[in-house]
Design a protein around this motif. Sequence first.
Motif, mmCIF file in Angstrom:
data_model
loop_
_atom_site.group_PDB
_atom_site.id
_atom_site.type_symbol
_atom_site.label_atom_id
_atom_site.label_comp_id
_atom_site.label_asym_id
_atom_site.label_seq_id
_atom_site.Cartn_x
_atom_site.Cartn_y
_atom_site.Cartn_z
ATOM 1 N N ILE A 134 0.860 -1.185 0.000
ATOM 2 C CA ILE A 134 0.000 0.000 0.000
ATOM 3 C C ILE A 134 0.896 1.235 0.000
ATOM 4 C CG2 ILE A 134 -1.716 1.281 1.383
ATOM 5 C CD1 ILE A 134 -2.433 -1.414 2.709
ATOM 6 N N SER A 135 0.490 2.280 -0.688
ATOM 7 C CA SER A 135 1.313 3.497 -0.702
ATOM 8 C C SER A 135 1.436 4.038 0.733
ATOM 9 C CB SER A 135 0.689 4.564 -1.613
ATOM 10 O OG SER A 135 -0.271 5.327 -0.925
ATOM 11 N N GLY A 136 2.625 4.568 1.049
ATOM 12 C CA GLY A 136 2.868 5.103 2.396
ATOM 13 C C GLY A 136 1.842 6.163 2.797
ATOM 14 N N PRO A 137 1.571 7.147 1.917
ATOM 15 C CA PRO A 137 0.595 8.188 2.307
ATOM 16 C C PRO A 137 -0.779 7.607 2.638
ATOM 17 C CG PRO A 137 1.869 8.902 0.406
ATOM 18 C CD PRO A 137 2.248 7.474 0.657
ATOM 19 N N MET A 138 -1.231 6.614 1.896
ATOM 20 C CA MET A 138 -2.560 6.041 2.184
ATOM 21 C C MET A 138 -2.540 5.260 3.493
ATOM 22 S SD MET A 138 -5.696 5.647 1.602
ATOM 23 C CE MET A 138 -5.801 6.578 0.078
ATOM 24 N N LYS A 139 -1.504 4.456 3.714
ATOM 25 C CA LYS A 139 -1.445 3.681 4.964
ATOM 26 C C LYS A 139 -1.345 4.627 6.160
ATOM 27 C CE LYS A 139 -1.173 -0.262 7.259
ATOM 28 N NZ LYS A 139 -1.163 0.174 8.643
ATOM 29 N N ASN A 140 -0.580 5.708 5.971
ATOM 30 C CA ASN A 140 -0.444 6.704 7.034
ATOM 31 C C ASN A 140 -1.805 7.316 7.377
ATOM 32 O OD1 ASN A 140 1.288 8.402 8.737
ATOM 33 N ND2 ASN A 140 0.691 10.070 7.369
ATOM 34 N N ALA A 141 -2.560 7.691 6.342
ATOM 35 C CA ALA A 141 -3.884 8.296 6.576
ATOM 36 C C ALA A 141 -4.802 7.300 7.285
ATOM 37 C CB ALA A 141 -4.498 8.728 5.246
ATOM 38 N N LEU A 142 -4.773 6.051 6.850
ATOM 39 C CA LEU A 142 -5.647 5.036 7.460
ATOM 40 C C LEU A 142 -5.258 4.812 8.919
ATOM 41 C CD1 LEU A 142 -5.962 2.559 4.451
ATOM 42 C CD2 LEU A 142 -7.708 4.147 5.312
ATOM 43 N N ASP A 143 -3.953 4.805 9.201
ATOM 44 C CA ASP A 143 -3.519 4.622 10.595
ATOM 45 C C ASP A 143 -4.061 5.749 11.486
ATOM 46 O OD1 ASP A 143 -2.232 2.280 10.035
ATOM 47 O OD2 ASP A 143 -0.224 3.135 9.935
ATOM 48 N N TRP A 144 -4.081 6.972 10.953
ATOM 49 C CA TRP A 144 -4.626 8.085 11.737
ATOM 50 C C TRP A 144 -6.125 7.902 11.990
ATOM 51 C CZ3 TRP A 144 -2.181 11.157 14.742
ATOM 52 C CH2 TRP A 144 -0.893 11.633 14.449
ATOM 53 N N LEU A 145 -6.812 7.177 11.095
ATOM 54 C CA LEU A 145 -8.272 7.038 11.218
ATOM 55 C C LEU A 145 -8.695 5.812 12.024
ATOM 56 C CD1 LEU A 145 -9.231 7.990 7.536
ATOM 57 C CD2 LEU A 145 -9.518 9.400 9.593
ATOM 58 N N VAL A 146 -7.721 4.947 12.355
ATOM 59 C CA VAL A 146 -8.061 3.679 13.012
ATOM 60 C C VAL A 146 -8.853 3.874 14.299
ATOM 61 C CG1 VAL A 146 -7.083 1.732 14.298
ATOM 62 C CG2 VAL A 146 -6.216 2.248 12.040
ATOM 63 N N SER A 147 -8.403 4.796 15.141
ATOM 64 C CA SER A 147 -9.022 4.875 16.471
ATOM 65 C C SER A 147 -10.210 5.839 16.538
ATOM 66 C CB SER A 147 -7.972 5.262 17.514
ATOM 67 O OG SER A 147 -7.331 6.432 17.090
ATOM 68 N N GLY A 148 -10.542 6.495 15.412
ATOM 69 C CA GLY A 148 -11.678 7.427 15.428
ATOM 70 C C GLY A 148 -13.000 6.705 15.244
ATOM 71 N N GLU A 149 -14.090 7.457 15.440
ATOM 72 C CA GLU A 149 -15.414 6.839 15.283
ATOM 73 C C GLU A 149 -15.992 7.075 13.887
ATOM 74 O OE1 GLU A 149 -17.776 10.621 17.267
ATOM 75 O OE2 GLU A 149 -17.238 8.880 18.488
#
Length: 180
Positions: free
Chosen positions: A80-95
């Motif tokens: 997965i592209s780094g920018p996309m994985k990074n964005a998804l990691d930031w969204l993991v713990s949100g609702e």
Amino acid sequence: MKLLALSGSLRKVSYNTAALEALSALAPDDIEVVIGDISQLPLFNPDLEEAPIAVLESLKSALAEASGLIIASPEYAHGISGPMKNALDWLVSGEEFPYKPIMLINTSPRASHAQEALKEVLTTMSGILVDSAYVSLPLLSSGLDRDGILADTALCKSLTTGLDNFRNEIEVLSRNVLTD
Ligand SMILES: Cc1cc2nc3c(=O)[nH]c(=O)nc-3n(C[C@H](O)[C@H](O)[C@H](O)COP(=O)(O)O)c2cc1C
């Protein structure tokens, strides 16, 4: 209906971004495809999760307002592209993310590793992958930008069919939530 679209490529002449721009232009009047920006997010660090980060708050608000998420993201070194994985990691713990319907666009049909990895991540995050909305576009080496895609009938048909199917599935899912 508002949909949030994210490209996993930061390139100026990205095929993935061009596909999202074309989809946004093709969307009917009652669907707004908003293209979000993940390029300014800091590198994911759980230590920073409590501090307010303006670009992250904007991304989360856009996601919260959207009935669905559209992702077009390239493969780099079978991942997965780094920018996309990074964005998804930031969204993991949100609702905002869980149970969000997701449409995937793959602009390089040979890039199967990243697509599979992306599906695994999105499912783990409790996103709802809408298979009938999946769009595969042979854009790699085509030289096409947004306008070039819009001038190609077959590419436009693939995008509008995917978007139609996505809208229908979102409507079915929201009806099911109301009747549950
Ligand atoms: C460093 C690097 C690694 C890449 N690795 C792969 C790969 O493993 N598999 C693949 O299908 N394409 C690979 N590609 C090709 C990109 O996925 C392709 O150029 C894609 O169009 C980039 O997306 P964009 O046009 O939206 O920027 C790679 C490209 C780069 C620059």
